[in-house]
Every structure is written in C-alpha cells, then in structure tokens.
Write an enzyme that holds these catalytic residues in place. Structure first.
Site, PDB file in Angstrom:
ATOM      1  N   ARG A  34       0.817  -1.226   0.000  1.00  0.00           N
ATOM      2  CA  ARG A  34       0.000   0.000   0.000  1.00  0.00           C
ATOM      3  C   ARG A  34       0.841   1.262   0.000  1.00  0.00           C
ATOM      4  O   ARG A  34       0.380   2.323  -0.385  1.00  0.00           O
ATOM      5  CB  ARG A  34      -0.910   0.012   1.236  1.00  0.00           C
ATOM      6  CG  ARG A  34      -1.982  -1.063   1.243  1.00  0.00           C
ATOM      7  CD  ARG A  34      -2.817  -1.012   2.522  1.00  0.00           C
ATOM      8  NE  ARG A  34      -2.012  -1.372   3.698  1.00  0.00           N
ATOM      9  CZ  ARG A  34      -1.644  -0.521   4.645  1.00  0.00           C
ATOM     10  NH1 ARG A  34      -1.971   0.757   4.564  1.00  0.00           N
ATOM     11  NH2 ARG A  34      -0.933  -0.934   5.683  1.00  0.00           N
ATOM     12  N   TYR A 150      -6.786 -13.267  15.165  1.00  0.00           N
ATOM     13  CA  TYR A 150      -5.539 -13.408  14.404  1.00  0.00           C
ATOM     14  C   TYR A 150      -5.208 -14.881  14.205  1.00  0.00           C
ATOM     15  O   TYR A 150      -4.942 -15.313  13.075  1.00  0.00           O
ATOM     16  CB  TYR A 150      -4.385 -12.709  15.120  1.00  0.00           C
ATOM     17  CG  TYR A 150      -3.051 -12.963  14.442  1.00  0.00           C
ATOM     18  CD1 TYR A 150      -2.759 -12.378  13.217  1.00  0.00           C
ATOM     19  CD2 TYR A 150      -2.106 -13.819  15.009  1.00  0.00           C
ATOM     20  CE1 TYR A 150      -1.550 -12.634  12.575  1.00  0.00           C
ATOM     21  CE2 TYR A 150      -0.901 -14.079  14.378  1.00  0.00           C
ATOM     22  CZ  TYR A 150      -0.631 -13.483  13.163  1.00  0.00           C
ATOM     23  OH  TYR A 150       0.561 -13.745  12.521  1.00  0.00           O
ATOM     24  N   PRO A 180       5.724 -19.171  10.734  1.00  0.00           N
ATOM     25  CA  PRO A 180       6.732 -18.628  11.649  1.00  0.00           C
ATOM     26  C   PRO A 180       6.178 -18.448  13.058  1.00  0.00           C
ATOM     27  O   PRO A 180       4.993 -18.158  13.251  1.00  0.00           O
ATOM     28  CB  PRO A 180       7.081 -17.270  11.035  1.00  0.00           C
ATOM     29  CG  PRO A 180       6.441 -17.259   9.688  1.00  0.00           C
ATOM     30  CD  PRO A 180       5.272 -18.169   9.772  1.00  0.00           C
ATOM     31  N   PHE A 187       5.766  -6.308  12.920  1.00  0.00           N
ATOM     32  CA  PHE A 187       4.548  -7.006  13.328  1.00  0.00           C
ATOM     33  C   PHE A 187       3.980  -6.462  14.637  1.00  0.00           C
ATOM     34  O   PHE A 187       2.805  -6.098  14.735  1.00  0.00           O
ATOM     35  CB  PHE A 187       4.842  -8.505  13.456  1.00  0.00           C
ATOM     36  CG  PHE A 187       3.693  -9.340  13.951  1.00  0.00           C
ATOM     37  CD1 PHE A 187       2.741  -9.819  13.064  1.00  0.00           C
ATOM     38  CD2 PHE A 187       3.572  -9.654  15.292  1.00  0.00           C
ATOM     39  CE1 PHE A 187       1.686 -10.597  13.513  1.00  0.00           C
ATOM     40  CE2 PHE A 187       2.525 -10.430  15.755  1.00  0.00           C
ATOM     41  CZ  PHE A 187       1.582 -10.906  14.864  1.00  0.00           C
TER      42      PHE A 187
END
Length: 251
Positions: A34, A150, A180, A187
């Site tokens: 983005r 999540y 991972p 993150f």
C-alpha cells in the site's frame, strides 16, 4: 529467462526481506504493497535488480484484479507467489477486543490472500508450473491469550493451503504453508498501533526469528527440485517452545 516472483506486503518485514533475497540472485521481482514510497525505496536500494513496484491494497478486490491484469507482458507469467501481506491488531481478550480490528484482520489475512491467489492462479494452472507460498503462523495451531481472531485467520490460511494443494494435483503447481513463530519485524509495532515501547519490550533478552530467516527458508524451498513439495513448515526460534495445556484450579 529469469523466473518471476510476486510478493505481497513487500514494504517491510518478511516480504521486504524475501524480495531482496530473490532479487539479489537474479529473479525478476514484483513487489506490492500500500505504501508507494516504501516500494520505490526498496527498488532504489537494489538499482541493478529487475524489480517492478505495484501499489495496491490487498483488501480491495477491484484493485487486486486490476493491478495483476495490468502487469506488462514481461511480468505476466508469475512463477512464484508469496502471499505475505497480513497483520495482527490488538492483544485483548475476545470480550474486550475491537470489532473493527477483527474485521481488518479478516479482510487482509483471509480475503486479501484469496483475492491475490485467485488472480494469479489461472496462469499458473494453464502453464502447469508455479509455486505458492502462504504466510501463516504458529498461531494457526497454538492458541495464546489475545490471539483469538488473528490465530483464526492464520488457521484459515493453513487449511486453505492444504486444500489448495489438493485441488492442484496434476497441475505441477506447488503450495507451501509457512508458519513462523516469535519474530521481530514491524509485526508488533502494528499490533500495538505504533506503541513502539510496548512492542520492543516483547523482544527484550530474546533472540527471535528475523525477517531474513523466513526469506532464506522461502528461497531454499523455492530452489528445491520441481517434484518436491513441502506442505507445511513450522519455524520457531530456539528461545520459543510449547507452553503446554493449562488446568484451571478452584481458588
């Protein structure tokens, strides 16, 4: 001719490191995200590499399909797709979590991944060659407090990867789900919405996975012989392990 790699979320973290890894060894790399300024900065960082920036938001279905349909002819035959774009927002328990955070994770981690896959896959199937890497997480298999939606989105990615692999039998298109664990990228900054102090506290006195570790893993798998398919790979740093089950006792 050089193979073509298409990477979503290439403006930071795993995506950026993966783009650099493939570009440095001569692959043609389509970097997407983005943030146009970050895409341009990554291209400038590798002036001798064959990199094509493509700016769009994976949450926007029309943007996804238009961007991929608009690729120049020299970049249309994508050999490797890395579905990396994704995020976690908040760490509240389900009863305190914000609904808009849940919706954004679903729109990005699930729907965005589906849009890009659907746009790229037909050409791979037609050519009977290709490799799809989906970025999931250990959270897909191992719950933790505050990981509610999540973890659920990443469990979707894992199951979609396995079903996609099944649907693609006979096409020679490979699929690997990358899972991972504890990793240090942007993150946690995103999860805590810019609270860098809170994010950095997570990593104090630890040696987490780095973006380059996951990039190296993806590259290594991509370089395996065409008859080899690794279905899933779960990766943790040595400082992380399984927490075990919890038994709640009466007070």
């Amino acid at each position: 001719m050089s193979k073509i790699v298409f990477i979503t979320g290439a403006t930071s973290g795993f995506g950026e490191a993966t783009a650099i890894k493939f570009a440095m060894v001569g692959y043609k790399v389509i970097i997407t995200g983005r943030r146009r300024e970050r895409l341009d900065a990554l291209k400038a960082k590798l002036p001798h590499a064959d990199i094509l920036p493509l700016c769009f938001d994976v949450q926007n279905k029309e943007e996804v399909f238009q961007a991929i349909a608009s690729l120049p002819q020299a970049y249309k035959n994508i050999d490797i797709l890395v579905n990396n774009a994704g995020l976690a927002l908040g760490l509240e328990r389900a009863n305190d979590a914000h609904l808009e955070d849940w919706e954004q994770m679903i729109d990005t981690n699930i729907k965005g991944l589906l849009y890009v896959t659907k746009a790229v896959l037909p050409t791979m199937v037609k050519r009977k060659t290709g490799y799809i890497f989906n970025l999931s997480s250990t959270a897909a298999s191992w719950p933790y407090e505050g990981g509610n939606v999540y973890g659920a989105t990443k469990a979707f990615v894992k199951q979609f990867s396995l079903n996609l692999r099944t649907d693609l039998k006979g096409t020679h298109v490979r699929v690997t789900n990358i899972e991972p664990g504890f990793s240090q990228t942007e993150f946690s900054d995103v999860r805590f919405k810019g609270d860098t102090q809170k994010a950095h506290q997570l990593y104090e006195n630890t040696i987490p996975l780095l973006a380059e570790d996951i990039a190296q893993t993806i590259f290594t798998l991509a370089e395996l012989p065409a008859h080899v398919n690794v279905n899933r790979i779960e990766i943790m740093p040595t400082c992380q392990s399984y927490a075990g089950l919890v038994v709640e006792k009466k007070s």
